[in-house]
Scaffold this motif. Structure first.
Motif, mmCIF file in Angstrom:
data_model
loop_
_atom_site.group_PDB
_atom_site.id
_atom_site.type_symbol
_atom_site.label_atom_id
_atom_site.label_comp_id
_atom_site.label_asym_id
_atom_site.label_seq_id
_atom_site.Cartn_x
_atom_site.Cartn_y
_atom_site.Cartn_z
ATOM 1 N N GLU A 85 -8.801 4.799 0.807
ATOM 2 C CA GLU A 85 -9.375 6.241 0.988
ATOM 3 C C GLU A 85 -9.774 6.371 2.373
ATOM 4 O O GLU A 85 -9.828 7.567 2.633
ATOM 5 C CB GLU A 85 -10.366 6.394 -0.101
ATOM 6 N N GLU A 86 -10.274 5.466 3.215
ATOM 7 C CA GLU A 86 -10.887 5.672 4.636
ATOM 8 C C GLU A 86 -9.384 5.781 5.623
ATOM 9 O O GLU A 86 -9.886 5.996 6.645
ATOM 10 C CB GLU A 86 -11.769 4.973 4.887
ATOM 11 N N ASN A 87 -8.355 5.462 5.133
ATOM 12 C CA ASN A 87 -7.263 5.571 6.129
ATOM 13 C C ASN A 87 -7.049 6.970 6.363
ATOM 14 O O ASN A 87 -6.913 7.670 5.486
ATOM 15 C CB ASN A 87 -5.908 5.153 5.431
ATOM 16 N N PRO A 88 -6.999 7.378 7.556
ATOM 17 C CA PRO A 88 -6.838 8.694 8.023
ATOM 18 C C PRO A 88 -5.432 9.559 7.462
ATOM 19 O O PRO A 88 -5.674 10.733 7.420
ATOM 20 C CB PRO A 88 -6.617 8.718 9.550
ATOM 21 N N GLY A 89 -4.497 8.696 7.110
ATOM 22 C CA GLY A 89 -3.562 9.423 6.370
ATOM 23 C C GLY A 89 -3.951 10.240 5.336
ATOM 24 O O GLY A 89 -3.284 11.229 4.741
ATOM 25 N N VAL A 90 -4.819 9.534 4.399
ATOM 26 C CA VAL A 90 -5.356 10.194 3.176
ATOM 27 C C VAL A 90 -5.734 11.566 3.427
ATOM 28 O O VAL A 90 -5.118 12.589 2.944
ATOM 29 C CB VAL A 90 -6.508 9.405 2.479
ATOM 30 N N ASP A 91 -6.780 11.972 4.247
ATOM 31 C CA ASP A 91 -7.302 13.186 4.422
ATOM 32 C C ASP A 91 -6.116 14.240 5.225
ATOM 33 O O ASP A 91 -6.108 15.509 4.967
ATOM 34 C CB ASP A 91 -8.443 13.390 5.503
ATOM 35 N N MET A 92 -5.258 13.484 6.045
ATOM 36 C CA MET A 92 -4.262 14.410 6.559
ATOM 37 C C MET A 92 -3.220 14.910 5.646
ATOM 38 O O MET A 92 -2.741 16.005 5.802
ATOM 39 C CB MET A 92 -3.737 13.786 7.679
ATOM 40 N N PHE A 93 -2.956 14.225 4.580
ATOM 41 C CA PHE A 93 -1.818 14.659 3.884
ATOM 42 C C PHE A 93 -2.089 14.606 2.292
ATOM 43 O O PHE A 93 -1.216 14.914 1.371
ATOM 44 C CB PHE A 93 -0.522 13.459 3.746
ATOM 45 N N ARG A 94 -3.311 14.365 1.712
ATOM 46 C CA ARG A 94 -3.650 14.317 0.489
ATOM 47 C C ARG A 94 -3.248 15.686 -0.503
ATOM 48 O O ARG A 94 -2.890 15.743 -1.431
ATOM 49 C CB ARG A 94 -4.845 13.916 0.094
ATOM 50 N N ASP A 95 -3.394 16.640 0.139
ATOM 51 C CA ASP A 95 -2.775 17.856 -0.550
ATOM 52 C C ASP A 95 -1.391 18.392 -0.287
ATOM 53 O O ASP A 95 -0.970 19.259 -0.861
ATOM 54 C CB ASP A 95 -3.824 19.292 0.157
ATOM 55 N N LYS A 96 -0.496 17.327 0.304
ATOM 56 C CA LYS A 96 0.812 17.636 0.507
ATOM 57 C C LYS A 96 1.720 16.528 -0.488
ATOM 58 O O LYS A 96 2.904 16.916 -0.756
ATOM 59 C CB LYS A 96 1.063 17.487 1.865
ATOM 60 N N LEU A 97 1.049 15.537 -0.628
ATOM 61 C CA LEU A 97 2.023 14.580 -1.236
ATOM 62 C C LEU A 97 1.022 13.781 -2.199
ATOM 63 O O LEU A 97 -0.239 13.481 -1.799
ATOM 64 C CB LEU A 97 2.776 13.646 -0.434
ATOM 65 N N TYR A 98 1.445 13.029 -3.135
ATOM 66 C CA TYR A 98 0.691 11.923 -4.079
ATOM 67 C C TYR A 98 0.628 10.608 -3.074
ATOM 68 O O TYR A 98 1.635 10.071 -2.443
ATOM 69 C CB TYR A 98 1.425 11.585 -5.170
ATOM 70 N N ILE A 99 -0.596 10.225 -2.874
ATOM 71 C CA ILE A 99 -0.880 9.144 -2.274
ATOM 72 C C ILE A 99 -1.763 8.238 -3.150
ATOM 73 O O ILE A 99 -2.743 8.344 -3.733
ATOM 74 C CB ILE A 99 -1.835 9.359 -0.839
ATOM 75 N N VAL A 100 -1.043 7.099 -3.372
ATOM 76 C CA VAL A 100 -1.962 6.088 -4.492
ATOM 77 C C VAL A 100 -2.936 5.482 -3.705
ATOM 78 O O VAL A 100 -2.833 5.014 -2.696
ATOM 79 C CB VAL A 100 -0.906 5.009 -4.980
ATOM 80 N N ALA A 101 -4.303 5.417 -4.457
ATOM 81 C CA ALA A 101 -5.481 4.784 -3.748
ATOM 82 C C ALA A 101 -5.091 3.276 -4.030
ATOM 83 O O ALA A 101 -4.906 2.739 -5.109
ATOM 84 C CB ALA A 101 -6.741 5.294 -4.524
ATOM 85 N N THR A 102 -5.494 2.698 -2.695
ATOM 86 C CA THR A 102 -5.371 1.164 -2.829
ATOM 87 C C THR A 102 -6.801 0.386 -2.517
ATOM 88 O O THR A 102 -7.393 1.356 -1.871
ATOM 89 C CB THR A 102 -4.065 0.653 -2.022
ATOM 90 N N ARG A 103 -6.689 -0.689 -2.523
ATOM 91 C CA ARG A 103 -7.849 -1.519 -1.772
ATOM 92 C C ARG A 103 -7.648 -1.313 -0.308
ATOM 93 O O ARG A 103 -6.529 -0.846 0.158
ATOM 94 C CB ARG A 103 -8.027 -2.968 -2.372
ATOM 95 N N ASN A 104 -8.478 -2.115 0.239
ATOM 96 C CA ASN A 104 -8.458 -2.017 1.982
ATOM 97 C C ASN A 104 -7.708 -2.964 2.702
ATOM 98 O O ASN A 104 -7.599 -3.082 3.713
ATOM 99 C CB ASN A 104 -9.783 -1.545 2.654
ATOM 100 N N SER A 105 -7.232 -3.792 1.900
ATOM 101 C CA SER A 105 -6.440 -4.688 2.599
ATOM 102 C C SER A 105 -5.299 -5.286 1.685
ATOM 103 O O SER A 105 -5.306 -4.962 0.481
ATOM 104 C CB SER A 105 -7.153 -6.142 2.771
ATOM 105 N N ALA A 106 -4.440 -6.176 2.382
ATOM 106 C CA ALA A 106 -3.140 -6.579 1.509
ATOM 107 C C ALA A 106 -3.363 -7.422 0.470
ATOM 108 O O ALA A 106 -2.607 -7.550 -0.555
ATOM 109 C CB ALA A 106 -2.226 -7.206 2.591
#
Lengths: 426, 349
Positions: free
Chosen positions: B120-141
């Motif tokens: 959720e804190e990845n900047p990609g989320v706020d930039m694109f959350r209203d444009k495509l589906y982004i699955v919520a993951t944990r913060n590491s691999a």
């Protein structure tokens, strides 16, 4: 206050020459009920009908839904201050015809009433597709004012429910549950380790078709006050509203208030259900300020650690909801609010008409603007004349194939804000 | 239907090329699945298969954006996949931005269904959350298995054009679009559980995060009301009798513009309310109670105001989406300004 509630499971409902309740089958004497309703000279005619789960039946426009109950032991009678003398109810024993309901319908003021489908997509959204319904379709005498007609219809529905409930007086219930609400100090002594939790129920009180009555008192003329949750189970609170149908509490909802039930279930285990506060949702700002001041004041007096606040309606009452939440949080009591949303048909609009950062714990009953297509059903009880005018309907929404396109708003109880349903939104 | 053809986008690290020191590598199209793609393929089973993988260095993508986009889009065109999956990127900022950016390009330029995943804190989320589906993951691999288990079913639904459920069901970051769904427990039960957590100071998740509320500061006072043209606008639903434009009683989809030239008083015979959210009796008896034409005509005659504008604008506020209200108001506000109106009296109910 201790109330035993005996639940008698109703498995069918039929018209019969003689009224009775046998082996879960509710036999209704149509003539006797009709005669009782027509005692009110304001009602010119009434048609009784039956709607069962799964039948291809649509009931619209719906005014109220009421569960038949009877007081078997203890002071007072069901619907005190309305059908019987004012006397404090909520103790002793009450029998419930679980699975049965009285549904009232008829033209009222043109738009403003709901839909109950007994099958199909619409049935998934209303709890009353699962009940065995005795439906009364009323016609008033000519020239009756809207206020008088609403009153006549409201009382007729309650009388019918009381008459049916009476049939369960001597019947052995399938299940008996005990609900006990302790005096404040006793509760505190008994459960010193548990958080003290209250329930703040907001009651719709905006005028015709938006009113709620407590022991017969029009709630818009009352200050915020307290009630025992067991009183509510005996019909102390009744509905005088049905607009918009999705998030108004029918009398059935009050009698089966799920917040009360779920708090009782947790009572003595994870929390101490210490108090219930009822407040109104009047239209004037001064009333909103006064009533929300009082909820916060009572919450503070009662030394509650947390409260659940349930809203009724939307838009204007969003202001009351946020005022209650903000002021109660400000006295140091934690809140969870239950509301529903008007996020537009595409779900992209702002959901509430008011907001505050302190409302950080929200349960939602879903987006009432969601559009659904209700299939044509074989039988209509009531009339389809108003489906384009009811809240949630729109022009030409009655399709050629007989299906109806409506927002969830139009479906009775669809986005209920007592948390009655599983419907939600993210 | 055969297996769906999936194209997977990953960075240099997940391709096993190297870390930060190899972040400059240019986009490269490889056959088959690699790294996290293997987990996806085992999840897809017989339903779908990653047939190709695009590997691109995070620095290359972010620093040579236009070039990277062009190269990658050409690769996607050559593969013609049924589905484009990027990441998951977890909390890797530049990787997340790259995944979301390229996924959005593929979706908007080529119309191919896309899915990515990140924390959720990845900047990609706020930039694109209203444009495509982004699955919520944990913060590491360490959250790879969990991420793949959410991305596999959701990406299949997207590829097949099936209805997508609410964020809480499907596991994507909320997009800002509210979606209805049936919870496992009724609302009152969820409220009790949420309250217990909140009182105990434990984490809980609200079902509706409060929006930033749009508060409008009032305009400065009118200098000389006796010279001003005053217009009436209402959300109280006052319409000519019969509601000629059929404005809805709730959740209005339109507003009305009505001429009141020569109208001195609104009467029960001429006007009514279309509003379904309040007791209509008093407004129907005398619509001036909601839209005070009569008083303003008096004021006009007495010189207390300049004049009453000859048109009023009306809609029903009852359950009408804020977004719709904004659209209505933007439109008729322009008309009011063009007509030289100085003052608007806005009445509700």
């Amino acid at each position: 206050m201790k109330l035993e509630v005996g639940y008698i499971d109703i498995t069918d409902i039929q018209f019969s020459d003689k009224a009775s309740l046998q082996d879960g089958v509710l036999y209704v004497d149509r003539d006797a009920i009709t005669a009782m309703i027509l005692e009110d000279e304001r009602i010119r005619a009434v048609e009784l009908d039956i709607a069962k789960p799964g039948e291809s039946v649509r009931i619209t426009p719906v005014k109220d839904v009421i569960e038949p109950r009877v007081k078997v032991e203890g002071p007072g009678e069901i619907f005190p201050g309305v059908l019987s003398k004012v006397q404090t109810v909520g103790s002793g024993r009450t029998h419930v015809l679980r699975g049965a309901a009285v549904v009232t319908t008829g033209k009222i003021v043109g738009f403003q009433e709901g839909i109950i489908d007994m099958t199909g997509l619409g049935a998934e959204y209303t709890p009353f597709s699962k009940t065995f319904n005795l439906v009364a379709n009323f016609t008033p005498v000519d020239g009756l004012t809207a206020h008088d007609y609403e009153n006549a219809l409201r009382l007729a529905g309650l009388k019918m429910a009381k008459a049916l409930g009476e049939l369960g007086r001597e019947v052995e219930p399938n299940e008996v549950k005990t609900y006990e609400h302790l005096p404040v100090m006793q509760g505190a002594e008994k459960y010193p380790e548990l958080p003290r939790v209250g329930y703040v129920q907001m009651l719709q009180s905006q005028g015709l078709m938006h009113d709620t009555y407590v022991y017969g008192v029009d709630m818009k003329q009352s200050l915020t006050t307290m009630i025992s949750p067991t009183e509510v189970l005996d019909g102390a609170i009744i509905s005088g509203n049905c607009v918009s149908a999705c998030d108004k509490n029918t009398t059935y909802h009050h009698l089966n208030n799920p917040v009360i039930h779920d708090l009782f279930e947790a009572h003595g285990k994870t929390l101490n259900f210490a108090a219930m506060i009822i407040t109104n949702e009047n239209v004037y700002l001064a009333d909103k300020e006064r009533s929300s001041d009082w909820t916060a004041k009572l919450v503070e007096y009662l030394d509650l650690d947390g409260v659940i606040i349930s809203q009724e309606g939307f838009g204007n009452p969003d202001t009351d909801l946020i005022m209650n939440c903000k002021k109660i949080e400000a006295v140091g009591t934690r809140t969870v609010i239950i509301t529903d949303e008007y996020a537009g048909r595409d779900g992209t609009s702002q959901s509430l008409a008011d907001a505050d950062a302190s409302a950080d714990a929200v349960v939602t009953g879903g987006n009432a603007n969601q559009v659904v297509v209700l299939p044509k059903l074989d039988k209509v009880i009531g009339t389809l004349d108003y489906v384009d005018k009811i809240a949630g309907g729109f022009e030409n929404n009655l399709q050629e194939d007989g299906s109806i396109v409506v927002e969830l708003q139009a479906i009775t109880g669809a986005t209920n804000e007592l948390g009655f349903n599983r419907l939600s939104a993210r | 239907m055969g297996k769906l053809k999936v194209l997977h986008y990953i960075n240099q690290f997940y391709a096993g090329i190297g870390g930060e020191e190899m972040a400059d590598v240019a986009p490269e199209l490889r056959e088959g699945a690699m790294g996290p793609g293997l987990a996806f393929n085992s999840g897809y089973g017989d339903e779908a298969e990653i047939t190709h993988t695009i590997v691109c260095g995070d620095s290359f993508f972010n620093e040579r954006l236009d070039e990277a986009k062009e190269l990658i889009l050409d690769m996607v065109k050559s593969v013609k996949p049924d589905l484009f999956v990027a990441g998951p990127a977890f909390n890797a900022g530049r990787y997340g931005v790259a995944c979301a950016t390229i996924a959005y390009e593929v979706l908007s330029q080529l119309g191919i269904p896309v899915l990515t995943g990140m924390y959720e804190e990845n900047p990609g989320v706020d930039m694109f959350r209203d444009k495509l589906y982004i699955v919520a993951t944990r913060n590491s691999a360490a959250g790879m298995r969990d991420a793949v288990s959410k991305m596999v079913p959701l990406s299949l639904k997207l590829a097949r054009g099936e209805t997508i459920g609410a964020s809480a069901e499907e596991g994507y970051h909320p997009t800002g679009v509210r979606v209805n769904f049936f919870e496992k427990e009724r609302g009152s039960k969820r409220a009790v559980k949420m309250l217990l957590k909140k009182m105990a100071g434990k984490p809980f998740t609200t079902e509706f995060p409060m929006p930033d509320f749009d508060r409008v500061p009032p305009n400065p006072a009118v200098k000389d009301i006796t010279k001003a043209t005053v217009a009436l606008v209402t959300s109280g639903g006052i319409v000519p009798k019969g509601n000629p434009d059929r404005i809805e009683s709730s959740s209005a989809s339109k507003y009305g513009e009505y001429d009141i030239t020569g109208v001195m008083d609104l009467t029960a015979e001429t006007y009514e309310t279309a509003h379904g959210g309040y007791d209509p009796l008093y407004a129907n008896q005398d619509a001036d109670r909601v839209l005070p034409v009569d008083i303003l005509r008096e004021f006009e005659a007495q010189g207390k105001i300049g004049k009453l504008h000859n048109k009023f604008y009306t809609t029903v506020g009852n359950g009408t989406a804020v977004k719709s209200s904004k659209v209505f108001a933007e439109e008729f506000s322009r008309k009011l300004v063009n007509d030289g109106v100085d003052v608007v009296i806005l009445t509700s109910t």
